[in-house]
Scaffold this active site. Structure first.
Site, PDB file in Angstrom:
ATOM      1  N   HIS A 198      -9.150  19.542 -58.112  1.00 52.65           N
ATOM      2  CA  HIS A 198     -10.268  20.134 -57.504  1.00 52.65           C
ATOM      3  C   HIS A 198     -10.611  21.284 -58.029  1.00 52.65           C
ATOM      4  O   HIS A 198      -9.874  21.866 -58.792  1.00 52.65           O
ATOM      5  CB  HIS A 198     -10.007  20.110 -56.065  1.00 52.65           C
ATOM      6  CG  HIS A 198      -8.904  21.112 -55.724  1.00 52.65           C
ATOM      7  ND1 HIS A 198      -7.509  20.766 -55.952  1.00 52.65           N
ATOM      8  CD2 HIS A 198      -9.021  22.263 -55.085  1.00 52.65           C
ATOM      9  CE1 HIS A 198      -6.791  21.809 -55.370  1.00 52.65           C
ATOM     10  NE2 HIS A 198      -7.959  22.765 -54.957  1.00 52.65           N
ATOM     11  N   ASP A 252     -11.867  24.877 -55.984  1.00 57.05           N
ATOM     12  CA  ASP A 252     -11.641  25.311 -55.023  1.00 57.05           C
ATOM     13  C   ASP A 252     -12.907  25.480 -54.003  1.00 57.05           C
ATOM     14  O   ASP A 252     -14.225  26.108 -54.575  1.00 57.05           O
ATOM     15  CB  ASP A 252     -11.111  26.617 -54.730  1.00 57.05           C
ATOM     16  CG  ASP A 252      -9.615  26.605 -55.172  1.00 57.05           C
ATOM     17  OD1 ASP A 252      -8.940  25.552 -54.592  1.00 57.05           O
ATOM     18  OD2 ASP A 252      -9.147  27.638 -55.662  1.00 57.05           O
TER      19      ASP A 252
END
Length: 277
Positions: free
Chosen positions: A97, A99
């Site tokens: 990912h 953030d």
């Protein structure tokens, strides 16, 4: 004199010759920032910083902000504990990912310092979204550049990684869900380079399309953007620090240390509204 040592071909460099607990001059901060922009993520070893010193170091690069779901430390609320206890099966952030891309202004950068780490395991991987974009075909680039994507905090795979911390340290003012739309191809505001700006944790669908319509292409992009040649891997020790550019790098905390405790402190720095190509 600081020295910069690249650790992989795609991204990542260790910086030596600097004590971050000291009051660093502007020239040293500028040298660190240049290395960070060039290598996307930089690492420091053997740094003995209190939470306040960690926060002060982060302030030299941007404005620290609080994480929307988990409370920070009492004296430094911008610093959150990233903890996995011995009996817990799922680790915080254990999925590729960028953030909090579900915010209208996702953070520019994040910093992590190792406090308690397992003897083996618990490494963090990083991936270059510059390379993920640059290696796409010209036809795929033309397809993606006008698109925007819907990013949500509520996708099941990433929600699972924060459940344990929400049980003991959830913020009372957190929304149930955050949603934001961002360009699929993001232009970095400092380097001018283009980066692929979708991620498996938060990107739900393309704007104007259903999730079912979006998933075939998204699944290809999710697999493409973390090819091994786009990545580096960092092994933690107590006092190690990682400082990454959230605008052009993704990361993944590897969950391979069952029955052992791992504690990190994390700090995020305010960003801007992502701009498309």
């Amino acid at each position: 004199m600081i020295a910069v040592h690249p650790i992989a071909g795609a991204l990542g460099a260790e910086i030596s010759g600097v004590d971050l607990a000291k009051d660093l001059d502007d020239e040293t901060i500028m040298a660190v920032r240049r290395a960070w922009l060039e290598h996307l993520v930089v690492f420091f070893r053997d740094q003995e910083l209190t939470p306040q010193q960690f926060l002060d170091f982060g302030r030299r690069f941007g404005e620290p902000i609080e994480y929307p779901f988990v409370s920070g430390l009492p004296e430094t609320p911008e610093v959150i504990p990233v903890l996995k206890l011995e009996h817990e099966a799922v680790n915080f952030g254990g999925i590729w990912h960028s953030d909090t891309t579900y915010l209208e202004q996702p953070p520019m950068a994040s910093m992590l310092i190792g406090r308690e780490v397992p003897e083996a395991g618990g490494d963090t991987e990083f991936a270059s979204m510059y390379m993920a974009y640059d290696t796409l075909s010209d036809g795929m680039k033309r397809l993606l550049e006008p698109l925007t994507a819907v990013n949500s905090s509520a996708l099941a795979d990433v929600s699972r990684t924060r459940e344990d911390r929400l049980k003991d340290s959830a913020r009372r003012d957190a929304a149930k869900q955050y949603v934001a739309e961002h360009p699929v191809v993001r232009v970095h505001p400092e380097t001018g380079r283009r980066a692929l700006y979708v991620n498996v944790a938060h990107t739900e669908r393309f704007s104007g399309m259903t999730r079912e319509e979006s998933l075939p292409l998204l699944r290809y992009l999710f697999e493409h953007q973390v090819r091994p040649e786009f990545t580096c891997r960092f092994r933690w020790r107590p006092g190690s620090i990682a400082f990454w550019d959230n605008r052009c790098a993704q990361h993944n905390a590897i969950n391979d240390y069952p029955g052992r405790r791992r504690l990190m402190h994390r700090l995020t720095l305010a960003g801007d509204q992502p701009r498309g190509a």
